[in-house]
Design a protein around this motif. Structure first.
Motif, PDB file in Angstrom:
ATOM      1  N   ALA A  10      51.041  49.055  37.698  1.00  0.00           N
ATOM      2  CA  ALA A  10      50.096  48.508  36.723  1.00  0.00           C
ATOM      3  C   ALA A  10      50.494  47.104  36.295  1.00  0.00           C
ATOM      4  O   ALA A  10      49.641  46.220  36.133  1.00  0.00           O
ATOM      5  CB  ALA A  10      50.010  49.432  35.512  1.00  0.00           C
ATOM      6  N   ASP A  11      51.801  46.887  36.103  1.00  0.00           N
ATOM      7  CA  ASP A  11      52.278  45.571  35.670  1.00  0.00           C
ATOM      8  C   ASP A  11      52.083  44.507  36.747  1.00  0.00           C
ATOM      9  O   ASP A  11      51.794  43.339  36.439  1.00  0.00           O
ATOM     10  CB  ASP A  11      53.750  45.653  35.274  1.00  0.00           C
ATOM     11  CG  ASP A  11      53.958  46.391  33.963  1.00  0.00           C
ATOM     12  OD1 ASP A  11      52.966  46.585  33.233  1.00  0.00           O
ATOM     13  OD2 ASP A  11      55.111  46.785  33.673  1.00  0.00           O
ATOM     14  N   VAL A  12      52.269  44.888  38.012  1.00  0.00           N
ATOM     15  CA  VAL A  12      52.075  43.936  39.108  1.00  0.00           C
ATOM     16  C   VAL A  12      50.636  43.438  39.136  1.00  0.00           C
ATOM     17  O   VAL A  12      50.372  42.243  39.323  1.00  0.00           O
ATOM     18  CB  VAL A  12      52.470  44.572  40.458  1.00  0.00           C
ATOM     19  CG1 VAL A  12      51.915  43.748  41.625  1.00  0.00           C
ATOM     20  CG2 VAL A  12      53.988  44.665  40.574  1.00  0.00           C
ATOM     21  N   LEU A  13      49.690  44.355  38.946  1.00  0.00           N
ATOM     22  CA  LEU A  13      48.288  43.951  38.939  1.00  0.00           C
ATOM     23  C   LEU A  13      48.005  42.963  37.811  1.00  0.00           C
ATOM     24  O   LEU A  13      47.282  41.979  38.005  1.00  0.00           O
ATOM     25  CB  LEU A  13      47.390  45.183  38.784  1.00  0.00           C
ATOM     26  CG  LEU A  13      47.114  46.015  40.034  1.00  0.00           C
ATOM     27  CD1 LEU A  13      46.214  47.196  39.686  1.00  0.00           C
ATOM     28  CD2 LEU A  13      46.483  45.171  41.132  1.00  0.00           C
ATOM     29  N   HIS A  14      48.573  43.228  36.641  1.00  0.00           N
ATOM     30  CA  HIS A  14      48.263  42.384  35.480  1.00  0.00           C
ATOM     31  C   HIS A  14      49.068  41.093  35.481  1.00  0.00           C
ATOM     32  O   HIS A  14      48.502  39.990  35.378  1.00  0.00           O
ATOM     33  CB  HIS A  14      48.541  43.157  34.188  1.00  0.00           C
ATOM     34  CG  HIS A  14      48.251  42.364  32.957  1.00  0.00           C
ATOM     35  ND1 HIS A  14      46.960  42.051  32.554  1.00  0.00           N
ATOM     36  CD2 HIS A  14      49.076  41.800  32.033  1.00  0.00           C
ATOM     37  CE1 HIS A  14      47.004  41.343  31.450  1.00  0.00           C
ATOM     38  NE2 HIS A  14      48.284  41.168  31.107  1.00  0.00           N
ATOM     39  N   VAL A  15      50.396  41.217  35.601  1.00  0.00           N
ATOM     40  CA  VAL A  15      51.262  40.040  35.493  1.00  0.00           C
ATOM     41  C   VAL A  15      51.273  39.245  36.792  1.00  0.00           C
ATOM     42  O   VAL A  15      51.164  38.011  36.789  1.00  0.00           O
ATOM     43  CB  VAL A  15      52.698  40.460  35.112  1.00  0.00           C
ATOM     44  CG1 VAL A  15      53.614  39.246  35.035  1.00  0.00           C
ATOM     45  CG2 VAL A  15      52.695  41.210  33.784  1.00  0.00           C
ATOM     46  N   GLY A  16      51.417  39.954  37.909  1.00  0.00           N
ATOM     47  CA  GLY A  16      51.543  39.267  39.185  1.00  0.00           C
ATOM     48  C   GLY A  16      50.234  38.747  39.742  1.00  0.00           C
ATOM     49  O   GLY A  16      50.181  37.638  40.278  1.00  0.00           O
ATOM     50  N   LEU A  17      49.177  39.545  39.603  1.00  0.00           N
ATOM     51  CA  LEU A  17      47.893  39.162  40.193  1.00  0.00           C
ATOM     52  C   LEU A  17      46.867  38.720  39.165  1.00  0.00           C
ATOM     53  O   LEU A  17      45.762  38.297  39.533  1.00  0.00           O
ATOM     54  CB  LEU A  17      47.327  40.338  41.010  1.00  0.00           C
ATOM     55  CG  LEU A  17      48.219  40.843  42.151  1.00  0.00           C
ATOM     56  CD1 LEU A  17      47.559  42.020  42.860  1.00  0.00           C
ATOM     57  CD2 LEU A  17      48.519  39.717  43.137  1.00  0.00           C
ATOM     58  N   GLY A  18      47.200  38.826  37.897  1.00  0.00           N
ATOM     59  CA  GLY A  18      46.296  38.356  36.851  1.00  0.00           C
ATOM     60  C   GLY A  18      45.087  39.230  36.604  1.00  0.00           C
ATOM     61  O   GLY A  18      44.093  38.776  36.022  1.00  0.00           O
ATOM     62  N   VAL A  19      45.139  40.497  37.018  1.00  0.00           N
ATOM     63  CA  VAL A  19      44.018  41.410  36.792  1.00  0.00           C
ATOM     64  C   VAL A  19      44.058  41.896  35.344  1.00  0.00           C
ATOM     65  O   VAL A  19      45.058  42.475  34.908  1.00  0.00           O
ATOM     66  CB  VAL A  19      44.088  42.618  37.742  1.00  0.00           C
ATOM     67  CG1 VAL A  19      42.933  43.592  37.468  1.00  0.00           C
ATOM     68  CG2 VAL A  19      44.055  42.155  39.192  1.00  0.00           C
ATOM     69  N   PRO A  20      43.017  41.682  34.564  1.00  0.00           N
ATOM     70  CA  PRO A  20      43.041  42.112  33.160  1.00  0.00           C
ATOM     71  C   PRO A  20      43.040  43.633  33.043  1.00  0.00           C
ATOM     72  O   PRO A  20      42.542  44.345  33.922  1.00  0.00           O
ATOM     73  CB  PRO A  20      41.756  41.507  32.580  1.00  0.00           C
ATOM     74  CG  PRO A  20      40.863  41.291  33.760  1.00  0.00           C
ATOM     75  CD  PRO A  20      41.760  40.994  34.916  1.00  0.00           C
ATOM     76  N   TYR A  21      43.599  44.136  31.936  1.00  0.00           N
ATOM     77  CA  TYR A  21      43.645  45.582  31.721  1.00  0.00           C
ATOM     78  C   TYR A  21      42.255  46.190  31.620  1.00  0.00           C
ATOM     79  O   TYR A  21      42.065  47.371  31.933  1.00  0.00           O
ATOM     80  CB  TYR A  21      44.431  45.890  30.439  1.00  0.00           C
ATOM     81  CG  TYR A  21      45.894  45.535  30.528  1.00  0.00           C
ATOM     82  CD1 TYR A  21      46.700  46.032  31.546  1.00  0.00           C
ATOM     83  CD2 TYR A  21      46.484  44.694  29.574  1.00  0.00           C
ATOM     84  CE1 TYR A  21      48.048  45.699  31.625  1.00  0.00           C
ATOM     85  CE2 TYR A  21      47.832  44.367  29.638  1.00  0.00           C
ATOM     86  CZ  TYR A  21      48.606  44.866  30.669  1.00  0.00           C
ATOM     87  OH  TYR A  21      49.934  44.539  30.729  1.00  0.00           O
ATOM     88  N   THR A  22      41.285  45.398  31.186  1.00  0.00           N
ATOM     89  CA  THR A  22      39.912  45.898  31.109  1.00  0.00           C
ATOM     90  C   THR A  22      39.333  46.190  32.485  1.00  0.00           C
ATOM     91  O   THR A  22      38.337  46.902  32.609  1.00  0.00           O
ATOM     92  CB  THR A  22      39.011  44.883  30.391  1.00  0.00           C
ATOM     93  OG1 THR A  22      39.161  43.599  31.021  1.00  0.00           O
ATOM     94  CG2 THR A  22      39.372  44.788  28.914  1.00  0.00           C
ATOM     95  N   VAL A  23      39.963  45.647  33.515  1.00  0.00           N
ATOM     96  CA  VAL A  23      39.544  45.915  34.897  1.00  0.00           C
ATOM     97  C   VAL A  23      40.445  46.966  35.535  1.00  0.00           C
ATOM     98  O   VAL A  23      39.967  47.902  36.184  1.00  0.00           O
ATOM     99  CB  VAL A  23      39.569  44.624  35.738  1.00  0.00           C
ATOM    100  CG1 VAL A  23      39.296  44.925  37.215  1.00  0.00           C
ATOM    101  CG2 VAL A  23      38.554  43.616  35.204  1.00  0.00           C
ATOM    102  N   SER A  24      41.773  46.829  35.347  1.00  0.00           N
ATOM    103  CA  SER A  24      42.702  47.737  36.013  1.00  0.00           C
ATOM    104  C   SER A  24      42.601  49.162  35.479  1.00  0.00           C
ATOM    105  O   SER A  24      42.704  50.128  36.245  1.00  0.00           O
ATOM    106  CB  SER A  24      44.139  47.233  35.891  1.00  0.00           C
ATOM    107  OG  SER A  24      44.545  47.138  34.544  1.00  0.00           O
ATOM    108  N   ALA A  25      42.401  49.324  34.167  1.00  0.00           N
ATOM    109  CA  ALA A  25      42.310  50.675  33.607  1.00  0.00           C
ATOM    110  C   ALA A  25      41.125  51.451  34.195  1.00  0.00           C
ATOM    111  O   ALA A  25      41.299  52.581  34.670  1.00  0.00           O
ATOM    112  CB  ALA A  25      42.226  50.618  32.078  1.00  0.00           C
TER     113      ALA A  25
END
Length: 263
Positions: A97-112
């Motif tokens: 989850a952190d890689v998507l947000h921090v590494g790839l810039g995917v917001p939590y509103t999308v990843s969740a």
């Protein structure tokens, strides 16, 4: 919340039957589950800061693969092997989850929501194949594979959901309160007959992730981020000791076996 009576326990085709590979859902199950979520959250952050994100993810992936290899090799539930695998799923699920947000810039509103779709897909495939999602029927390799795929998806989803609420204004302590209240909903709904056992179990299972992770973050992170400032290392070690203590107790007492099922 047990799931013994839920759905159909019969496999679709003759397969080798194992002893059930997961523990009974007792109060100890939920305590250790919450502890693993918090420990996985802080351990993941600690590893990323100490080793760097890429080495940390690689190490987490290897540890997860090794722990699952041991779990699959066993023919019955063994407390230390099962909970080691859960801990490694927690650590790696947090990293994913952190890689998507921090590494790839995917917001939590999308990843969740994305992780929710993944979890739903796992459940649909599992049920289409086995006609049951009950954790009391994990007696074949195929069901075990579906089970661990679902567990990994719940950890990734819970991590993203917890971070979403924490960064959306609630903060970590507010998130703890939110998810502590939320986990009561499936428990009470099942208790009063409004929700079947399997749905109640998996709903609560997902919620334990952001509950434990938010609590551990609140304890570990600094005052400027709304936490107690105890530090990642002390919190990780303290929660690890608690996990080892509870798992050791269960290994000796065997209170997580069928005869001692509590909820």
């Amino acid at each position: 919340m047990t799931a013994r009576h839920a759905l159909d326990d019969r496999p679709l085709a003759p397969v080798r039957q194992l002893a059930n590979k997961v523990p009974e859902v007792t109060v100890y199950f939920w305590i250790i589950k919450v502890l693993t979520t918090g420990m996985g959250e802080t351990a993941s952050d600690l590893l990323a800061r100490t080793l760097g994100p890429v080495p940390a993810v690689a190490l987490g992936g290897l540890a997860l693969a090794a722990s699952l290899a041991v779990q699959f090799a066993l023919l019955r539930y063994v407390a230390w092997a099962y909970w080691t695998a859960v801990v490694m799923v927690s650590v790696f699920g947090t990293m994913a989850a952190d890689v998507l947000h921090v590494g790839l810039g995917v917001p939590y509103t999308v990843s969740a929501p994305a992780f929710l779709v993944v979890l739903a897909a796992v459940f649909l495939l599992w049920y289409a194949s086995e006609r049951t999602l009950s954790v009391h029927t994990i007696r074949t390799r195929r069901r075990e594979a579906f089970y661990w795929a679902a567990v990994l998806a719940t950890f990734a989803l819970g991590t993203a959901a917890g971070d979403l609420t924490a960064t959306a204004g609630l903060g970590y302590l507010g998130s703890v309160a939110l998810f502590a209240a939320a986990i009561c909903v499936p428990a009470l709904a099942h208790r009063f007959g409004a929700l079947n056992a399997v749905t109640a179990f998996w709903t609560a299972y997902v919620i334990t992730r952001p509950l434990g992770a938010s609590l551990a973050d609140w304890m570990a992170l600094g005052h400027t981020r709304g936490g107690l400032g105890l530090g990642l290392t002390p919190v990780t070690l303290a929660w690890t000791v608690a996990i080892v203590g509870f798992v050791g107790y269960l290994a000796v007492s065997q209170r997580d076996r069928g005869a001692h099922a509590a909820i």
